[in-house]
Design an enzyme around this catalytic site. Sequence first.
Site, PDB file in Angstrom:
ATOM      1  N   ASP A 120      76.054 107.181 120.697  1.00  0.00           N
ATOM      2  CA  ASP A 120      76.512 107.635 119.418  1.00  0.00           C
ATOM      3  C   ASP A 120      76.011 106.485 118.565  1.00  0.00           C
ATOM      4  O   ASP A 120      75.994 105.232 119.044  1.00  0.00           O
ATOM      5  CB  ASP A 120      78.023 107.647 119.581  1.00  0.00           C
ATOM      6  CG  ASP A 120      78.769 108.174 118.341  1.00  0.00           C
ATOM      7  OD1 ASP A 120      77.933 108.826 117.703  1.00  0.00           O
ATOM      8  OD2 ASP A 120      79.792 108.362 118.277  1.00  0.00           O
ATOM      9  N   HIS A 132      67.781 109.463 115.523  1.00  0.00           N
ATOM     10  CA  HIS A 132      67.443 109.948 116.718  1.00  0.00           C
ATOM     11  C   HIS A 132      66.205 109.776 117.404  1.00  0.00           C
ATOM     12  O   HIS A 132      66.148 109.425 118.480  1.00  0.00           O
ATOM     13  CB  HIS A 132      67.766 111.579 116.632  1.00  0.00           C
ATOM     14  CG  HIS A 132      68.882 112.055 116.217  1.00  0.00           C
ATOM     15  ND1 HIS A 132      70.234 111.751 116.573  1.00  0.00           N
ATOM     16  CD2 HIS A 132      69.282 113.111 115.234  1.00  0.00           C
ATOM     17  CE1 HIS A 132      71.318 112.242 115.924  1.00  0.00           C
ATOM     18  NE2 HIS A 132      70.864 112.964 115.163  1.00  0.00           N
ATOM     19  N   LEU A 161      66.112 107.304 141.088  1.00  0.00           N
ATOM     20  CA  LEU A 161      67.220 107.336 139.885  1.00  0.00           C
ATOM     21  C   LEU A 161      67.363 108.811 139.809  1.00  0.00           C
ATOM     22  O   LEU A 161      66.273 109.422 139.619  1.00  0.00           O
ATOM     23  CB  LEU A 161      66.861 106.673 138.749  1.00  0.00           C
ATOM     24  CG  LEU A 161      67.857 106.906 137.633  1.00  0.00           C
ATOM     25  CD1 LEU A 161      68.736 106.407 137.867  1.00  0.00           C
ATOM     26  CD2 LEU A 161      67.018 106.250 136.316  1.00  0.00           C
TER      27      LEU A 161
HETATM   28  C1  FPP Z   1      74.996 110.725 118.559  1.00  0.00           C
HETATM   29  O1  FPP Z   1      74.757 109.952 117.334  1.00  0.00           O
HETATM   30  C2  FPP Z   1      73.941 111.333 119.154  1.00  0.00           C
HETATM   31  C3  FPP Z   1      73.222 112.409 119.447  1.00  0.00           C
HETATM   32  C4  FPP Z   1      74.244 113.768 118.786  1.00  0.00           C
HETATM   33  C5  FPP Z   1      72.142 112.751 120.052  1.00  0.00           C
HETATM   34  C6  FPP Z   1      71.453 111.841 121.060  1.00  0.00           C
HETATM   35  C7  FPP Z   1      69.892 112.054 121.241  1.00  0.00           C
HETATM   36  C8  FPP Z   1      69.112 111.041 121.420  1.00  0.00           C
HETATM   37  C9  FPP Z   1      69.327 109.662 121.634  1.00  0.00           C
HETATM   38  C10 FPP Z   1      67.721 111.360 121.476  1.00  0.00           C
HETATM   39  C11 FPP Z   1      67.261 112.294 122.246  1.00  0.00           C
HETATM   40  C12 FPP Z   1      67.622 112.611 123.607  1.00  0.00           C
HETATM   41  C13 FPP Z   1      66.609 112.624 124.761  1.00  0.00           C
HETATM   42  C14 FPP Z   1      66.948 112.991 126.035  1.00  0.00           C
HETATM   43  C15 FPP Z   1      65.280 112.668 124.412  1.00  0.00           C
HETATM   44  P1  FPP Z   1      75.329 110.644 115.877  1.00  0.00           P
HETATM   45  O2  FPP Z   1      74.222 111.473 115.301  1.00  0.00           O
HETATM   46  O3  FPP Z   1      76.587 111.499 115.981  1.00  0.00           O
HETATM   47  O4  FPP Z   1      75.338 109.605 114.961  1.00  0.00           O
HETATM   48  P2  FPP Z   1      76.331 109.195 114.092  1.00  0.00           P
HETATM   49  O5  FPP Z   1      77.792 109.578 114.580  1.00  0.00           O
HETATM   50  O6  FPP Z   1      76.279 107.603 113.460  1.00  0.00           O
HETATM   51  O7  FPP Z   1      76.268 110.058 112.824  1.00  0.00           O
END
Ligand code: FPP
Length: 242
Positions: free
Chosen positions: A23, A40, A134
Amino acid sequence: MLFKKQSKLDMENIPEHIAIIMDGNGRWAKKRGLSRSMGHREGSRTLKKIVEACYDLGVKYLTVYAFSTENWSRPKEEVDELMKLLYEYLQNAERELKGKNVRIIVIGDRKKLPDNIVSEINRVEEKTSHNHGLNFIIALNYGGRQEIVDAVNAIAEDIRYGRITEINEELISQRLYTRGIPDPDLLIRTSGELRLSNFLIWQSSYSELFFSDVLWPDFTPKHLEEAILSYQGRQRRFGGVK
Ligand code: FPP
């Protein structure tokens, strides 16, 4: 090797299964005046380093929350970018993993995912299916409640056809997307939020929780080490006494 010899970790007590709610990508980007998509993208780079770190530590299962059933409600541009990143990751997975003994497994409801992603998932799962170092599990269009609903429906079907007579915890576990995968020992959430957000809600009943204030793109193997050290300092009782 991302971990130095002076690491304080007890290598005999590395969690077998680590689950991560990655997050904070959006906030990381906002702080820098960048688009959420850039957050992201940076988060995806962090993930690659953490997969490598888990591999080096001998973690057997790493499950990450990449896209939830609720994430479809985000702006289309952001959803498209996340799908693109996932596609790119899967497409380049073998190169990224540099021949490492990593098996990729995707959990979640695939029905709503774009066809190109589903075919990449099938390809990568098949290609890595013999690896056993893994197990890297990507939760994609995943929701813990939906997973339980799907399991209950499957069990109802088994009962209707007389295939089972008794419902118990083991049976429910075996009908979840994570069948055959041990429950997480350690569940990490970054960015200071203190909730599970529908992630592995059945499986995390006895997981040790670790909340880090660090935003996911800033999370490093050193922070992972801190989380594992915290885990190693805890006494797991599973409801009993010790
Ligand atoms: C939450 O942060 C994150 C996500 C919803 C997406 C997670 C994806 C990745 C880390 C990259 C792609 C993954 C792979 C497997 C290649 P948020 O957007 O909710 O952050 P915020 O709370 O600060 O708005």
